[in-house]
Design a protein around this motif. Sequence first.
Motif, short mmCIF file in Angstrom:
data_model
loop_
_atom_site.label_atom_id
_atom_site.label_comp_id
_atom_site.label_asym_id
_atom_site.label_seq_id
_atom_site.Cartn_x
_atom_site.Cartn_y
_atom_site.Cartn_z
N GLU A 127 5.87 -11.64 -12.31
CA GLU A 127 5.76 -11.49 -10.83
C GLU A 127 5.07 -10.22 -10.25
O GLU A 127 4.17 -10.26 -9.67
N ARG A 187 1.48 -9.65 -8.55
CA ARG A 187 1.07 -9.12 -7.29
C ARG A 187 0.30 -7.85 -7.47
O ARG A 187 -0.52 -7.38 -6.72
N THR A 218 -3.35 -7.08 -5.69
CA THR A 218 -3.54 -5.64 -4.81
C THR A 218 -5.00 -5.37 -4.72
O THR A 218 -5.45 -4.70 -3.76
N THR A 277 -6.05 -6.72 -1.59
CA THR A 277 -5.49 -6.30 -0.58
C THR A 277 -5.82 -4.93 -0.10
O THR A 277 -6.03 -4.22 1.02
N THR A 330 -4.67 -16.24 -11.16
CA THR A 330 -4.60 -14.88 -10.58
C THR A 330 -5.90 -14.17 -10.08
O THR A 330 -6.41 -13.97 -8.98
N PRO A 369 1.12 -12.69 2.08
CA PRO A 369 2.44 -12.53 1.21
C PRO A 369 2.72 -14.16 0.79
O PRO A 369 3.41 -14.28 -0.26
N CYS A 384 0.70 -15.12 -2.07
CA CYS A 384 1.03 -14.65 -3.31
C CYS A 384 2.58 -15.17 -3.79
O CYS A 384 2.71 -15.43 -5.00
N ASP A 385 3.55 -15.48 -2.83
CA ASP A 385 4.67 -16.07 -3.21
C ASP A 385 4.39 -17.57 -3.87
O ASP A 385 5.02 -17.78 -4.86
N ILE A 410 2.77 -17.08 -7.47
CA ILE A 410 3.84 -16.62 -8.42
C ILE A 410 4.56 -17.96 -8.61
O ILE A 410 5.10 -18.12 -9.94
#
Length: 198
Positions: free
Chosen positions: A94, A98, A102, A105, A164, A180, A183-184, A187
């Motif tokens: 995970e 994430r 980044t 982001t 990803t 978010p 992303c969740d 994952i």
Amino acid sequence: MAVDRALKPLRDDAVRDVEAILDAALKAAEKSTPAAPRVADIVAEAGTSNQAFYRYFTGKDDLMQAVMARGLRRVRAYLEHLMSRTTDPQAQVELWIRGLLTQATNQTAARQSAAVTEILSGSRRPDTRTGEATTALLDLLLEPLTQLGSTHVELDALTIYEATMGTMNRHLTMQTAPTPQECDHLIAFCIHGLRLPS
């Protein structure tokens, strides 16, 4: 030993020169994208000379490949640091996902990544530096996936990487950032899709 000591200042100077040129290339790429930056602009930004530029790089394509490879190595170091915070293999996967997202982001990282990717999109020449840096990113997933019981560790790592990177590149192209919730979802999708023994 004496030779190594005598050569060390020269090596240090060379490393500083190369790092300055790579940093300058990133800044120049942001300004020039989608076109490749001019050598003159890179040299001026780095505060160096054409002679120094061509001492280390064969041309702009070679330079931008080096910029990409260095960026991937830095991302790998960042992901490795994140993953070292836990011994839970699922949490490590995970954090890998994430951490890679980044890059889309963080505004500075996103602009620079998008610029370099756009410039290199027209390059058809394979580059071993980029390939090796990508493999190093994938390697971080192998141990946690093995611990999770994956029956196709390398294929699972590659699938997670491609899902990803695909998400990240879409956001870089559109100049957006993953939410978010996105992303969740990614994952959960990757973890659920692992080929684990029943």
